[in-house]
Design a protein around this motif. Structure first.
Motif, PDB file in Angstrom:
ATOM      1  N   PRO A  48     -35.258  25.162  -4.893  1.00  0.00           N
ATOM      2  CA  PRO A  48     -33.833  24.849  -5.042  1.00  0.00           C
ATOM      3  C   PRO A  48     -32.921  26.064  -4.887  1.00  0.00           C
ATOM      4  O   PRO A  48     -31.732  25.902  -4.605  1.00  0.00           O
ATOM      5  N   VAL A  49     -33.462  27.246  -5.042  1.00  0.00           N
ATOM      6  CA  VAL A  49     -32.599  28.426  -4.903  1.00  0.00           C
ATOM      7  C   VAL A  49     -32.255  28.732  -3.448  1.00  0.00           C
ATOM      8  O   VAL A  49     -31.315  29.476  -3.191  1.00  0.00           O
ATOM      9  N   LEU A  50     -32.961  28.127  -2.483  1.00  0.00           N
ATOM     10  CA  LEU A  50     -32.590  28.323  -1.082  1.00  0.00           C
ATOM     11  C   LEU A  50     -31.212  27.741  -0.806  1.00  0.00           C
ATOM     12  O   LEU A  50     -30.338  28.420  -0.260  1.00  0.00           O
ATOM     13  N   TRP A  69     -28.077  39.904  -2.683  1.00  0.00           N
ATOM     14  CA  TRP A  69     -28.992  39.054  -3.434  1.00  0.00           C
ATOM     15  C   TRP A  69     -29.009  37.621  -2.918  1.00  0.00           C
ATOM     16  O   TRP A  69     -30.053  36.966  -2.952  1.00  0.00           O
ATOM     17  N   CYS A  70     -27.925  37.147  -2.383  1.00  0.00           N
ATOM     18  CA  CYS A  70     -27.964  35.832  -1.724  1.00  0.00           C
ATOM     19  C   CYS A  70     -28.877  35.888  -0.507  1.00  0.00           C
ATOM     20  O   CYS A  70     -29.674  34.965  -0.274  1.00  0.00           O
ATOM     21  N   VAL A  71     -28.790  36.956   0.251  1.00  0.00           N
ATOM     22  CA  VAL A  71     -29.657  37.118   1.424  1.00  0.00           C
ATOM     23  C   VAL A  71     -31.113  37.270   0.991  1.00  0.00           C
ATOM     24  O   VAL A  71     -32.005  36.656   1.589  1.00  0.00           O
ATOM     25  N   GLN A  72     -31.370  38.056  -0.033  1.00  0.00           N
ATOM     26  CA  GLN A  72     -32.747  38.208  -0.513  1.00  0.00           C
ATOM     27  C   GLN A  72     -33.330  36.861  -0.919  1.00  0.00           C
ATOM     28  O   GLN A  72     -34.437  36.504  -0.512  1.00  0.00           O
ATOM     29  N   VAL A  73     -32.599  36.132  -1.722  1.00  0.00           N
ATOM     30  CA  VAL A  73     -33.079  34.824  -2.180  1.00  0.00           C
ATOM     31  C   VAL A  73     -33.200  33.866  -1.005  1.00  0.00           C
ATOM     32  O   VAL A  73     -34.204  33.164  -0.860  1.00  0.00           O
ATOM     33  N   GLY A  74     -32.211  33.852  -0.133  1.00  0.00           N
ATOM     34  CA  GLY A  74     -32.200  32.926   0.995  1.00  0.00           C
ATOM     35  C   GLY A  74     -33.243  33.200   2.053  1.00  0.00           C
ATOM     36  O   GLY A  74     -33.569  32.313   2.843  1.00  0.00           O
ATOM     37  N   THR A  75     -33.768  34.406   2.076  1.00  0.00           N
ATOM     38  CA  THR A  75     -34.802  34.729   3.062  1.00  0.00           C
ATOM     39  C   THR A  75     -36.197  34.802   2.449  1.00  0.00           C
ATOM     40  O   THR A  75     -37.179  34.655   3.170  1.00  0.00           O
ATOM     41  N   ARG A  76     -36.283  34.993   1.156  1.00  0.00           N
ATOM     42  CA  ARG A  76     -37.599  35.181   0.536  1.00  0.00           C
ATOM     43  C   ARG A  76     -38.111  33.995  -0.270  1.00  0.00           C
ATOM     44  O   ARG A  76     -39.318  33.881  -0.491  1.00  0.00           O
ATOM     45  N   SER A  80     -20.679  39.562   5.595  1.00  0.00           N
ATOM     46  CA  SER A  80     -21.361  40.325   6.635  1.00  0.00           C
ATOM     47  C   SER A  80     -21.952  39.380   7.682  1.00  0.00           C
ATOM     48  O   SER A  80     -22.156  38.187   7.427  1.00  0.00           O
ATOM     49  N   ASP A  81     -22.253  39.925   8.851  1.00  0.00           N
ATOM     50  CA  ASP A  81     -22.890  39.133   9.903  1.00  0.00           C
ATOM     51  C   ASP A  81     -24.225  38.573   9.426  1.00  0.00           C
ATOM     52  O   ASP A  81     -24.564  37.425   9.729  1.00  0.00           O
ATOM     53  N   GLU A  82     -24.968  39.372   8.665  1.00  0.00           N
ATOM     54  CA  GLU A  82     -26.262  38.923   8.140  1.00  0.00           C
ATOM     55  C   GLU A  82     -26.088  37.717   7.210  1.00  0.00           C
ATOM     56  O   GLU A  82     -26.824  36.732   7.299  1.00  0.00           O
ATOM     57  N   ALA A  83     -25.102  37.778   6.337  1.00  0.00           N
ATOM     58  CA  ALA A  83     -24.843  36.676   5.412  1.00  0.00           C
ATOM     59  C   ALA A  83     -24.366  35.436   6.161  1.00  0.00           C
ATOM     60  O   ALA A  83     -24.790  34.313   5.848  1.00  0.00           O
ATOM     61  N   CYS A  94     -23.809  29.835  -2.812  1.00  0.00           N
ATOM     62  CA  CYS A  94     -23.221  31.038  -3.417  1.00  0.00           C
ATOM     63  C   CYS A  94     -22.551  31.930  -2.376  1.00  0.00           C
ATOM     64  O   CYS A  94     -21.554  32.590  -2.684  1.00  0.00           O
ATOM     65  N   LEU A  95     -23.061  31.941  -1.152  1.00  0.00           N
ATOM     66  CA  LEU A  95     -22.348  32.662  -0.088  1.00  0.00           C
ATOM     67  C   LEU A  95     -21.006  31.983   0.168  1.00  0.00           C
ATOM     68  O   LEU A  95     -20.002  32.659   0.415  1.00  0.00           O
ATOM     69  N   GLY A  96     -20.975  30.657   0.073  1.00  0.00           N
ATOM     70  CA  GLY A  96     -19.706  29.937   0.188  1.00  0.00           C
ATOM     71  C   GLY A  96     -18.754  30.288  -0.936  1.00  0.00           C
ATOM     72  O   GLY A  96     -17.552  30.490  -0.711  1.00  0.00           O
ATOM     73  N   HIS A  97     -19.277  30.366  -2.164  1.00  0.00           N
ATOM     74  CA  HIS A  97     -18.443  30.778  -3.301  1.00  0.00           C
ATOM     75  C   HIS A  97     -17.866  32.171  -3.055  1.00  0.00           C
ATOM     76  O   HIS A  97     -16.697  32.429  -3.348  1.00  0.00           O
ATOM     77  N   THR A  98     -18.680  33.049  -2.521  1.00  0.00           N
ATOM     78  CA  THR A  98     -18.240  34.418  -2.254  1.00  0.00           C
ATOM     79  C   THR A  98     -17.133  34.427  -1.204  1.00  0.00           C
ATOM     80  O   THR A  98     -16.135  35.143  -1.353  1.00  0.00           O
TER      81      THR A  98
END
Length: 117
Positions: free
Chosen positions: A56-58, A43-50, A78-81, A64-68
């Protein structure tokens, strides 16, 4: 929060910017509390790409990937994240009106906690 509610909230925000505030709360909530790393990353990837430029959600997706990455029970992304987090941080540094600087903070956390230098 049930995953179905998370999905509905985030999808709604990706279609309607008026729902971004609620989506921000949901995204942070799963990054800090959900035990399913793949779900969070997805969902971070979905939000970050879409999400659209200037949303502000970008920047929040990168944060949030940092929090993870900081959560010791996960210990990886993952490599994608990783690629997305780096890209969002670069965009934020180049133009904070495109992606807010929280993405930089998130990428800093990723590099610190996953020892990526």
């Amino acid at each position: 929060m049930p995953q179905a509610v998370v999905i509905e909230t985030l999808e709604r925000a990706l279609r309607d910017r008026a729902a971004e505030g609620e989506a921000a709360d949901v995204l942070v909530g799963i990054a800090l509390n959900c035990d399913d790393a793949e779900f969070i990353e997805h969902w971070c990837v979905q939000v970050g790409t879409r999400a659209v430029s200037g949303s502000p959600v970008l920047g929040l997706a990168g944060l949030c990937l940092g929090h993870t990455a900081r959560r010791s029970s996960f210990g990886h992304l993952s490599d994608e994240a990783l690629t997305l987090a780096k890209s969002l941080a670069a965009r934020a540094e180049a133009d904070p009106s495109d992606v807010d600087t929280r993405a930089v903070d998130g990428y800093d956390d990723i590099r610190d906690f996953l020892h990526l230098w």
